[in-house]
Write a protein that holds these residues in place. Structure first.
Motif, PDB file in Angstrom:
ATOM      1  N   SER A  72       6.172  72.741  87.441  1.00 35.39           N
ATOM      2  CA  SER A  72       7.583  73.002  87.137  1.00 35.39           C
ATOM      3  C   SER A  72       8.141  73.930  88.213  1.00 35.39           C
ATOM      4  O   SER A  72       7.608  75.034  88.429  1.00 35.39           O
ATOM      5  CB  SER A  72       7.717  73.666  85.766  1.00 35.39           C
ATOM      6  N   ALA A  73       9.223  73.492  88.866  1.00 36.48           N
ATOM      7  CA  ALA A  73       9.726  74.215  90.039  1.00 36.48           C
ATOM      8  C   ALA A  73      10.147  75.643  89.689  1.00 36.48           C
ATOM      9  O   ALA A  73      10.014  76.556  90.510  1.00 36.48           O
ATOM     10  CB  ALA A  73      10.900  73.446  90.651  1.00 36.48           C
ATOM     11  N   CYS A  74      10.638  75.863  88.455  1.00 38.88           N
ATOM     12  CA  CYS A  74      11.088  77.208  88.081  1.00 38.88           C
ATOM     13  C   CYS A  74       9.920  78.194  88.082  1.00 38.88           C
ATOM     14  O   CYS A  74      10.103  79.373  88.359  1.00 38.88           O
ATOM     15  CB  CYS A  74      11.792  77.179  86.726  1.00 38.88           C
ATOM     16  N   CYS A  88      16.278  76.983  89.162  1.00 34.47           N
ATOM     17  CA  CYS A  88      16.744  75.725  88.576  1.00 34.47           C
ATOM     18  C   CYS A  88      16.840  75.816  87.043  1.00 34.47           C
ATOM     19  O   CYS A  88      17.138  74.826  86.373  1.00 34.47           O
ATOM     20  CB  CYS A  88      15.822  74.575  88.982  1.00 34.47           C
ATOM     21  N   LYS A  89      16.599  77.000  86.487  1.00 32.43           N
ATOM     22  CA  LYS A  89      16.714  77.158  85.021  1.00 32.43           C
ATOM     23  C   LYS A  89      18.159  76.939  84.571  1.00 32.43           C
ATOM     24  O   LYS A  89      19.089  77.075  85.361  1.00 32.43           O
ATOM     25  CB  LYS A  89      16.304  78.583  84.625  1.00 32.43           C
ATOM     26  N   ILE A 117       8.519  70.080  90.744  1.00 32.89           N
ATOM     27  CA  ILE A 117       9.415  69.112  90.097  1.00 32.89           C
ATOM     28  C   ILE A 117      10.333  69.871  89.120  1.00 32.89           C
ATOM     29  O   ILE A 117       9.911  70.840  88.501  1.00 32.89           O
ATOM     30  CB  ILE A 117       8.644  67.998  89.343  1.00 32.89           C
ATOM     31  N   CYS A 118      11.596  69.434  89.056  1.00 30.73           N
ATOM     32  CA  CYS A 118      12.488  69.939  88.009  1.00 30.73           C
ATOM     33  C   CYS A 118      13.179  68.721  87.399  1.00 30.73           C
ATOM     34  O   CYS A 118      14.190  68.235  87.925  1.00 30.73           O
ATOM     35  CB  CYS A 118      13.524  70.915  88.552  1.00 30.73           C
ATOM     36  N   PRO A 119      12.648  68.207  86.281  1.00 30.11           N
ATOM     37  CA  PRO A 119      13.188  66.965  85.712  1.00 30.11           C
ATOM     38  C   PRO A 119      14.669  67.062  85.343  1.00 30.11           C
ATOM     39  O   PRO A 119      15.391  66.067  85.468  1.00 30.11           O
ATOM     40  CB  PRO A 119      12.326  66.747  84.467  1.00 30.11           C
ATOM     41  N   GLU A 120      15.120  68.206  84.906  1.00 30.43           N
ATOM     42  CA  GLU A 120      16.534  68.307  84.508  1.00 30.43           C
ATOM     43  C   GLU A 120      17.435  68.194  85.732  1.00 30.43           C
ATOM     44  O   GLU A 120      18.515  67.581  85.663  1.00 30.43           O
ATOM     45  CB  GLU A 120      16.765  69.606  83.724  1.00 30.43           C
ATOM     46  N   ARG A 161      23.719  75.407  83.415  1.00 30.49           N
ATOM     47  CA  ARG A 161      24.084  74.388  82.427  1.00 30.49           C
ATOM     48  C   ARG A 161      23.901  74.986  81.022  1.00 30.49           C
ATOM     49  O   ARG A 161      23.168  75.979  80.858  1.00 30.49           O
ATOM     50  CB  ARG A 161      23.217  73.131  82.583  1.00 30.49           C
ATOM     51  N   LYS A 198       6.176  74.274  82.518  1.00 31.09           N
ATOM     52  CA  LYS A 198       6.775  75.384  81.762  1.00 31.09           C
ATOM     53  C   LYS A 198       6.691  75.078  80.267  1.00 31.09           C
ATOM     54  O   LYS A 198       7.156  74.022  79.815  1.00 31.09           O
ATOM     55  CB  LYS A 198       8.243  75.548  82.191  1.00 31.09           C
ATOM     56  N   SER A 256       9.825  74.137  77.033  1.00 34.93           N
ATOM     57  CA  SER A 256      11.057  73.545  77.584  1.00 34.93           C
ATOM     58  C   SER A 256      11.318  72.166  76.951  1.00 34.93           C
ATOM     59  O   SER A 256      10.372  71.426  76.662  1.00 34.93           O
ATOM     60  CB  SER A 256      10.890  73.395  79.098  1.00 34.93           C
ATOM     61  N   SER A 282      12.224  69.673  78.473  1.00 38.52           N
ATOM     62  CA  SER A 282      11.704  68.682  79.432  1.00 38.52           C
ATOM     63  C   SER A 282      10.211  68.869  79.633  1.00 38.52           C
ATOM     64  O   SER A 282       9.432  67.931  79.528  1.00 38.52           O
ATOM     65  CB  SER A 282      12.385  68.839  80.804  1.00 38.52           C
ATOM     66  N   CYS A 283       9.818  70.105  79.987  1.00 33.27           N
ATOM     67  CA  CYS A 283       8.459  70.366  80.463  1.00 33.27           C
ATOM     68  C   CYS A 283       7.493  70.837  79.369  1.00 33.27           C
ATOM     69  O   CYS A 283       6.278  70.844  79.596  1.00 33.27           O
ATOM     70  CB  CYS A 283       8.504  71.403  81.576  1.00 33.27           C
TER      71      CYS A 283
HETATM   72 FE1  SF4 Z   1      11.858  74.559  84.739  1.00 32.91          FE
HETATM   73 FE2  SF4 Z   1      13.471  73.396  82.980  1.00 32.91          FE
HETATM   74 FE3  SF4 Z   1      13.340  72.487  85.447  1.00 32.91          FE
HETATM   75 FE4  SF4 Z   1      11.266  72.157  83.792  1.00 32.91          FE
HETATM   76  S1  SF4 Z   1      13.290  71.254  83.613  1.00 32.91           S
HETATM   77  S2  SF4 Z   1      11.224  72.795  85.910  1.00 32.91           S
HETATM   78  S3  SF4 Z   1      11.357  74.047  82.643  1.00 32.91           S
HETATM   79  S4  SF4 Z   1      14.067  74.468  84.831  1.00 32.91           S
END
Ligand code: SF4
Length: 423
Positions: A282-284, A290-291, A314-317, A326, A370, A373, A375-376
């Motif tokens: 998770s890129a964050c 990217c949070k 990776i940051c899926p969002e 956001r 992460k 989350s 996503s993650c």
């Molecule tokens: Fe971090 Fe959320 Fe992006 Fe996953 S989707 S990498 S938890 S910011």
């Protein structure tokens, strides 16, 4: 830099000295590299029809550069992805010269080697093993009139075989006076002609641009003068122990000969012993802002994993097109709903698909994500009430990765991850 593509010549390089066999050791090294996600490419002066026996031995090969680089064939798609044929007027000039002498020549076209049976009496075999020669002769396509064939087909390469007789200097002078052809002699007495600028290196360069690979990510192997451009192009240009002196001078590295499994030795040394396992992260967690609130979850322990793994952030969002910052989302009944009540499920699935694509393309089977989350998160996520309450469940990306066999760890499980790899 990690190697993403291996290109190799055939005769004198991939093939054992019998020109027919790929040894088990070389085959196993190449297959293991391919299973790691590295593209494998044969780059040969031969035409396509004369390498079927080779491809039966190494069926995982992804691409074939043939006719000295005039054509690049994508085996997965079953199509040529690059061609650079000889101009018709140049072909006519060369054929006119060759037709006026008692010589044997072949026209490479349509992936085959074309000849005229009546010219076979001029063929002199200098050093090819009898078994290979039988196979080679059977692969030829015979025509009654080769000069007529030349007028009606796209010619990849013209090969004048093993001529060293009384007309040698005369023919050579005439051929060398034609301006827009390139010539190589991988074997003494052999003259191979292609359109100017056609060579294995140029074809490899073109192919790498298509695949978005840099030269530093390419390993190439060769032994003869028609491999020089390919060796100069690659970050890991490796000459075989049996290579010509010019070839060795052009390469950055040297390995054992083809009779000693030189390809396998170099792959062991530069890829297997040098490569790190791949890990989606998770890129964050790596410090990317990217949070949802524009900040990050940087964790030094996780950033330091770069010494042991090839980290793929990776940051899926973000992949799904959501902005930074956001409004936060949580999962309710499988849907990603924002604190304002808007439904972003489609964006979440889009981001998940893109993450899976990256994992597959990188041949990556592990992820450190992460926790909690939408996503993650994996195992526990927030319940959709934005009250900090956790329930059993997975984020949308973590769920898709899990369904596709990717082993997932949370940020609190770094030790478990290291233990699993024996670090
Ligand atoms: Fe971090 Fe959320 Fe992006 Fe996953 S989707 S990498 S938890 S910011």
């Amino acid at each position: 830099m990690a190697v993403k593509l291996i290109a190799m010549d055939l005769d004198g390089t991939l093939m054992a000295p019998d020109h027919i066999t790929v040894t088990e050791k070389t085959k196993a090294a190449l297959e293991k590299a391919h299973d790691m996600g590295i593209k494998t490419v044969i780059a040969t002066g031969r035409t396509l029809s004369v390498i079927h026996d080779v491809l039966e031995q190494v069926p995982f090969i992804d691409y074939v550069i043939y006719s000295n680089g005039a054509v690049v064939y994508d085996r997965c798609k079953g199509i040529n992805i690059y061609t650079n044929f000889m101009p018709a007027d140049t072909v006519e000039k060369v054929v006119d010269i060759l037709e006026s002498y008692p010589v044997y020549y072949e026209l490479y076209a349509n992936g085959s080697s074309n000849t005229q049976k009546s010219k076979a009496v001029f063929f002199k075999n200098k050093d090819l093993p009898a078994e290979f020669l039988d196979f080679y002769m059977q692969s030829l396509v015979n025509h009654d009139n080769l000069s007529e064939f030349a007028k009606n087909n796209d010619i990849e390469k013209i090969n004048l075989f093993y001529f060293d007789g009384e007309f040698y200097d005369e023919i050579k002078d005439k051929l060398f006076a034609i301006e827009n052809i390139d010539r190589t002699s991988p074997v003494s007495g052999d003259i191979e002609m292609t359109f100017k600028g056609v060579n294995k290196g140029a074809a490899l360069d073109n192919m790498c641009k298509e695949l978005c690979f840099t030269p530093d990510e390419v390993m190439s192997f060769g032994d003869a003068d028609n491999d020089i451009e390919m060796l100069q192009f690659a970050g890991y240009g490796i000459a075989m122990g049996n290579a010509s002196e010019d070839c060795k001078a052009a390469a950055k590295y040297e390995t054992l000969s083809n009779g000693e499994d030189g390809i396998a030795a170099a792959i062991e040394k530069y890829i297997f012993h040098a490569s790190k396992p791949k890990l989606l992260v998770s890129a964050c967690l790596l410090g990317e802002n990217c949070k949802y609130n524009g900040s990050n979850n940087y964790t030094k322990e996780i950033a330091d994993l770069k010494d042991r793994f090839e980290l793929i952030p990776i940051c899926p969002e973000c992949f799904g097109g959501l902005p930074i910052p956001r409004v936060p989302n949580e999962i309710t009944d499988g849907r990603a709903i924002s604190k304002n009540g808007e439904d972003f499920t489609a964006e979440y699935h889009d981001g998940a698909e893109k993450t899976l694509y990256i994992a597959n393309e990188s041949n990556c089977c592990y992820a450190l994500l992460k926790e909690r989350s939408p996503s993650c998160g994996f195992g526990k996520i927030y319940d959709g009430t934005f009250s900090g309450t956790l329930v059993d469940g997975n984020g949308i990306t973590a769920d898709l990765l899990d369904q596709n066999g990717i082993r997932i760890f949370g940020e609190s499980q770094v030790k478990k991850l290291l233990d699993e790899f024996g670090f």
